[in-house]
Design a protein around this motif. Structure first.
Motif, PDB file in Angstrom:
ATOM      1  N   MET A  83       0.809  -1.212   0.000  1.00 45.16           N
ATOM      2  CA  MET A  83       0.000   0.000   0.000  1.00 45.16           C
ATOM      3  C   MET A  83       0.850   1.273   0.000  1.00 45.16           C
ATOM      4  SD  MET A  83      -2.483  -1.909  -0.208  1.00 45.16           S
ATOM      5  CE  MET A  83      -3.840  -0.749  -0.388  1.00 45.16           C
ATOM      6  N   ILE A 125       5.259   2.671   0.550  1.00 46.76           N
ATOM      7  CA  ILE A 125       6.631   2.561   1.059  1.00 46.76           C
ATOM      8  C   ILE A 125       7.188   3.972   1.128  1.00 46.76           C
ATOM      9  CG2 ILE A 125       8.925   1.561   0.795  1.00 46.76           C
ATOM     10  CD1 ILE A 125       7.762  -0.663  -0.858  1.00 46.76           C
ATOM     11  N   TYR A 126       7.545   4.389   2.329  1.00 43.15           N
ATOM     12  CA  TYR A 126       8.099   5.724   2.544  1.00 43.15           C
ATOM     13  C   TYR A 126       9.552   5.583   2.985  1.00 43.15           C
ATOM     14  CZ  TYR A 126       3.154   7.040   2.614  1.00 43.15           C
ATOM     15  OH  TYR A 126       1.835   7.220   2.289  1.00 43.15           O
ATOM     16  N   ALA A 127      10.442   6.268   2.293  1.00 41.77           N
ATOM     17  CA  ALA A 127      11.863   6.252   2.640  1.00 41.77           C
ATOM     18  C   ALA A 127      12.290   7.670   3.006  1.00 41.77           C
ATOM     19  CB  ALA A 127      12.697   5.751   1.458  1.00 41.77           C
ATOM     20  N   ALA A 156      15.566  10.075   5.164  1.00 42.85           N
ATOM     21  CA  ALA A 156      16.944  10.075   5.653  1.00 42.85           C
ATOM     22  C   ALA A 156      17.038  10.953   6.890  1.00 42.85           C
ATOM     23  CB  ALA A 156      17.885  10.617   4.575  1.00 42.85           C
ATOM     24  N   GLN A 162       3.827  10.979  -3.018  1.00 46.73           N
ATOM     25  CA  GLN A 162       3.151  11.778  -1.999  1.00 46.73           C
ATOM     26  C   GLN A 162       3.419  13.260  -2.265  1.00 46.73           C
ATOM     27  OE1 GLN A 162       1.653   9.727   0.365  1.00 46.73           O
ATOM     28  NE2 GLN A 162       0.511  11.432   1.180  1.00 46.73           N
ATOM     29  N   VAL A 217       9.357  15.103   7.469  1.00 43.38           N
ATOM     30  CA  VAL A 217       8.869  13.869   8.075  1.00 43.38           C
ATOM     31  C   VAL A 217       9.545  13.708   9.431  1.00 43.38           C
ATOM     32  CG1 VAL A 217       8.768  11.343   7.894  1.00 43.38           C
ATOM     33  CG2 VAL A 217       8.458  12.746   5.841  1.00 43.38           C
ATOM     34  N   ARG A 218       8.750  13.458  10.453  1.00 43.70           N
ATOM     35  CA  ARG A 218       9.288  13.218  11.789  1.00 43.70           C
ATOM     36  C   ARG A 218       8.964  11.791  12.202  1.00 43.70           C
ATOM     37  NH1 ARG A 218      11.352  17.252  10.852  1.00 43.70           N
ATOM     38  NH2 ARG A 218      11.545  19.173  12.051  1.00 43.70           N
ATOM     39  N   MET A 255       3.918  13.077   8.553  1.00 46.58           N
ATOM     40  CA  MET A 255       4.262  13.796   7.320  1.00 46.58           C
ATOM     41  C   MET A 255       3.626  15.189   7.320  1.00 46.58           C
ATOM     42  SD  MET A 255       4.488  10.881   4.402  1.00 46.58           S
ATOM     43  CE  MET A 255       2.895  10.088   4.422  1.00 46.58           C
ATOM     44  N   GLU A 267      14.579  13.623  13.375  1.00 48.22           N
ATOM     45  CA  GLU A 267      14.256  14.557  12.290  1.00 48.22           C
ATOM     46  C   GLU A 267      14.763  13.975  10.977  1.00 48.22           C
ATOM     47  OE1 GLU A 267      15.243  18.608  12.796  1.00 48.22           O
ATOM     48  OE2 GLU A 267      14.711  18.663  14.908  1.00 48.22           O
ATOM     49  N   THR A 268      13.880  13.949   9.980  1.00 47.15           N
ATOM     50  CA  THR A 268      14.275  13.355   8.698  1.00 47.15           C
ATOM     51  C   THR A 268      13.827  14.215   7.525  1.00 47.15           C
ATOM     52  OG1 THR A 268      12.253  12.083   8.203  1.00 47.15           O
ATOM     53  CG2 THR A 268      13.825  11.069   9.736  1.00 47.15           C
ATOM     54  N   VAL A 269      14.374  13.897   6.369  1.00 46.73           N
ATOM     55  CA  VAL A 269      13.927  14.505   5.119  1.00 46.73           C
ATOM     56  C   VAL A 269      13.530  13.383   4.162  1.00 46.73           C
ATOM     57  CG1 VAL A 269      15.274  16.627   5.295  1.00 46.73           C
ATOM     58  CG2 VAL A 269      16.324  14.597   4.324  1.00 46.73           C
ATOM     59  N   PRO A 270      12.497  13.607   3.347  1.00 43.81           N
ATOM     60  CA  PRO A 270      12.045  12.548   2.445  1.00 43.81           C
ATOM     61  C   PRO A 270      13.124  12.157   1.422  1.00 43.81           C
ATOM     62  CG  PRO A 270      10.408  14.304   2.594  1.00 43.81           C
ATOM     63  CD  PRO A 270      11.651  14.810   3.261  1.00 43.81           C
ATOM     64  N   VAL A 271      13.243  10.860   1.172  1.00 41.03           N
ATOM     65  CA  VAL A 271      14.034  10.357   0.051  1.00 41.03           C
ATOM     66  C   VAL A 271      13.083  10.039  -1.094  1.00 41.03           C
ATOM     67  CG1 VAL A 271      15.522   8.480  -0.755  1.00 41.03           C
ATOM     68  CG2 VAL A 271      15.871   9.455   1.523  1.00 41.03           C
ATOM     69  N   GLN A 272      12.103   9.186  -0.799  1.00 46.14           N
ATOM     70  CA  GLN A 272      11.063   8.861  -1.772  1.00 46.14           C
ATOM     71  C   GLN A 272       9.840   8.383  -0.997  1.00 46.14           C
ATOM     72  OE1 GLN A 272      12.134   7.346  -5.635  1.00 46.14           O
ATOM     73  NE2 GLN A 272      10.720   5.637  -5.462  1.00 46.14           N
ATOM     74  N   LEU A 273       8.666   8.919  -1.353  1.00 46.81           N
ATOM     75  CA  LEU A 273       7.422   8.587  -0.648  1.00 46.81           C
ATOM     76  C   LEU A 273       6.424   8.076  -1.677  1.00 46.81           C
ATOM     77  CD1 LEU A 273       7.172  11.907   1.472  1.00 46.81           C
ATOM     78  CD2 LEU A 273       8.277   9.766   2.145  1.00 46.81           C
ATOM     79  N   ASN A 274       6.233   6.766  -1.714  1.00 44.69           N
ATOM     80  CA  ASN A 274       5.359   6.165  -2.720  1.00 44.69           C
ATOM     81  C   ASN A 274       4.163   5.496  -2.070  1.00 44.69           C
ATOM     82  OD1 ASN A 274       7.047   6.893  -4.801  1.00 44.69           O
ATOM     83  ND2 ASN A 274       7.706   4.829  -5.306  1.00 44.69           N
ATOM     84  N   ALA A 275       2.972   5.796  -2.576  1.00 42.28           N
ATOM     85  CA  ALA A 275       1.769   5.155  -2.048  1.00 42.28           C
ATOM     86  C   ALA A 275       0.791   4.866  -3.175  1.00 42.28           C
ATOM     87  CB  ALA A 275       1.104   6.049  -1.006  1.00 42.28           C
TER      88      ALA A 275
END
Lengths: 134, 134
Positions: free
Chosen positions: A70, A72-74, A76, B30, B36-37, B89, B123-131
């Motif tokens: 459903m 996948i969130y990546a 860093a 997304q 993103v936390r 998010m 604390e993070t930053v998005p790499v790839q957010l797929n849904a």
């Protein structure tokens, strides 16, 4: 078993809740997610670019080809860009198992195994999954 | 600043990618998430029920009332049900700051602070957010 799975899916979809508030803004409960995996990965900093190419391809294929994957969130870590966290939502355990055995995951696993210097997998169950309707 | 924020949002929405594969299944990136936390919380086992009531109310209000809170996912470790992970998010840093100062968050914070026995915020930053498209 096949029939039971389909029935279970239908019930899960039917149970998905869409609440309309007094302000008219909808809050969606994430439907069809009973398995969530969190992974914490440390990547060899010198291999970050190669790793990102491989994982981006694998994530895109998983969402596109697998009905039970459903999201996948990546992400860093802000202060450690080679420390990655994955938040993965699956319809059920069968979907998770199918994903781990898919050709795109196997390819990703083989391609990246020497780039990954640390790995932790956390098995979880949903408490509450709330998102804006897309 | 207000105008710049709106412009930034427009560009982010415009940049959201919807890919149609050869199989005709859509993959949504997304949109509108730049912050993103991840939070790891340990709850006093004797207070789990009270904690869940408070956090469920806070999550529902955040998604419904705050335009920049895109998703809040809460999960529990399979083997330690009082260890919770949150994946949150936000559209941007301003949305995150507004959330922390919202009345529903302040109420949740005050209500639950004695129920929480351990806390880590990543604390993070998005790499790839797929849904999957909803």
């Amino acid at each position: 078993v096949e029939l039971n799975m389909n029935l279970k899916h239908l019930l899960q979809v039917g149970a998905a809740v869409l609440t309309l508030s007094m302000t008219g803004v909808a809050v969606a409960q994430q439907p069809r997610v009973s398995v969530v995996r969190i992974a914490e990965l440390e990547i060899d900093p010198a291999r970050m670019d190669s790793y990102n190419v491989a994982v981006n391809e694998e994530m895109e294929a998983s969402i596109r080809l697998e009905p039970g994957v459903m999201a996948i969130y990546a992400v860093a870590e802000k202060d450690h860009p080679n420390k990655l966290w994955f938040f993965e939502m699956y319809a059920d355990e069968a979907a998770y198992d199918a994903h781990r055995n898919s050709p795109h995951f196997r390819k990703y696993f083989d391609t990246t195994k020497d780039m990954i210097t640390g790995r932790r997998l956390i098995e979880t169950v949903p408490v509450q999954l709330n998102a804006k309707p897309q």
